[in-house]
Design a protein around this motif. Structure first.
Motif, PDB file in Angstrom:
ATOM      1  N   ARG A  90      23.675  85.648  38.967  1.00  0.00           N
ATOM      2  CA  ARG A  90      24.303  85.135  40.264  1.00  0.00           C
ATOM      3  C   ARG A  90      22.868  84.462  41.195  1.00  0.00           C
ATOM      4  NH1 ARG A  90      27.953  89.741  41.869  1.00  0.00           N
ATOM      5  NH2 ARG A  90      29.946  89.157  40.750  1.00  0.00           N
ATOM      6  N   LEU A  93      22.762  81.580  39.777  1.00  0.00           N
ATOM      7  CA  LEU A  93      24.079  80.283  40.700  1.00  0.00           C
ATOM      8  C   LEU A  93      23.072  80.080  41.644  1.00  0.00           C
ATOM      9  CD1 LEU A  93      26.814  81.987  39.247  1.00  0.00           C
ATOM     10  CD2 LEU A  93      25.917  80.158  38.711  1.00  0.00           C
ATOM     11  N   ASN A  94      22.914  81.351  42.484  1.00  0.00           N
ATOM     12  CA  ASN A  94      22.292  80.600  43.667  1.00  0.00           C
ATOM     13  C   ASN A  94      21.235  79.308  44.168  1.00  0.00           C
ATOM     14  OD1 ASN A  94      24.067  82.835  45.455  1.00  0.00           O
ATOM     15  ND2 ASN A  94      21.686  84.241  44.853  1.00  0.00           N
ATOM     16  N   PRO A  97      24.201  75.888  41.309  1.00  0.00           N
ATOM     17  CA  PRO A  97      26.222  76.474  41.643  1.00  0.00           C
ATOM     18  C   PRO A  97      26.969  76.057  40.593  1.00  0.00           C
ATOM     19  CG  PRO A  97      25.375  76.086  44.279  1.00  0.00           C
ATOM     20  CD  PRO A  97      23.695  75.883  43.227  1.00  0.00           C
ATOM     21  N   ARG A  98      26.449  74.918  39.743  1.00  0.00           N
ATOM     22  CA  ARG A  98      27.146  74.488  38.974  1.00  0.00           C
ATOM     23  C   ARG A  98      27.026  74.750  37.656  1.00  0.00           C
ATOM     24  NH1 ARG A  98      30.736  70.414  41.014  1.00  0.00           N
ATOM     25  NH2 ARG A  98      30.347  69.052  38.737  1.00  0.00           N
TER      26      ARG A  98
END
Length: 168
Positions: A90, A93-94, A97-98
């Motif tokens: 996460r 991803l922060n 995001p892709r």
């Protein structure tokens, strides 16, 4: 006509700015690269704690290098720490995001933890980003189809029946 030079300069600035944003991930600092390599070799040798230590040291040296979080998550999953791995995915991803590897890895960790429905959400996100034929989508789809791993219950985890029965 007076605005043409200003418009050209502004459009050039926008093109340069957007191309820098799409340029991709920068290489880690040389010290971080050495620590990442140490962590990869430790993980390959089965030394998950040594790998985690090396990856955390690399993160301290180069905190801007997002792929270190993916390596940390991989080591945490190898150590059966899916919750910690999800936290690392996460964080990646922060920052991006892709990031297909982070989405797929988080989905796999969710399946390993037993949260198959949440993993299906990651699969849907992957399918919308790269389609059904991309490797990340295929791996996560296969992991979801296999289902969560069977938990083996040890004798220590089972409490014996303490009720007393009368024999005749």
């Amino acid at each position: 006509m007076r605005f043409a030079p200003a418009a050209a300069a502004l459009s050039l600035a926008l093109v340069v700015t957007s191309s820098v944003g799409w340029a991709g991930q920068k290489a880690p600092s040389p010290r971080a690269a050495v620590l990442i390599a140490e962590g990869q070799s430790a993980l390959a040798a089965g030394d998950t704690q040594g790998a985690i230590d090396a990856f955390e040291a690399a993160l301290a040296v180069d905190p801007a290098h997002t792929p270190i979080f993916l390596r940390l998550a991989e080591a945490a999953r190898a150590d059966q720490l899916q919750g910690k791995a999800i936290t690392y995915y996460r964080e990646a991803l922060n920052r991006d995001p892709r990031n297909l590897a982070a989405i797929a890895g988080e989905g796999e960790a969710l399946v390993e933890k037993g949260a198959v429905e949440k993993a299906k959400g990651n699969l849907a996100k992957l399918e919308s980003l790269c389609g059904a034929s991309c490797p990340e989508t295929q791996v996560l789809s296969a992991r979801i189809a296999a289902g969560p791993p069977v938990r083996i219950q040890t004798a220590e985890a089972t409490m014996p029946d303490t009720s007393v029965t009368q024999s005749n």
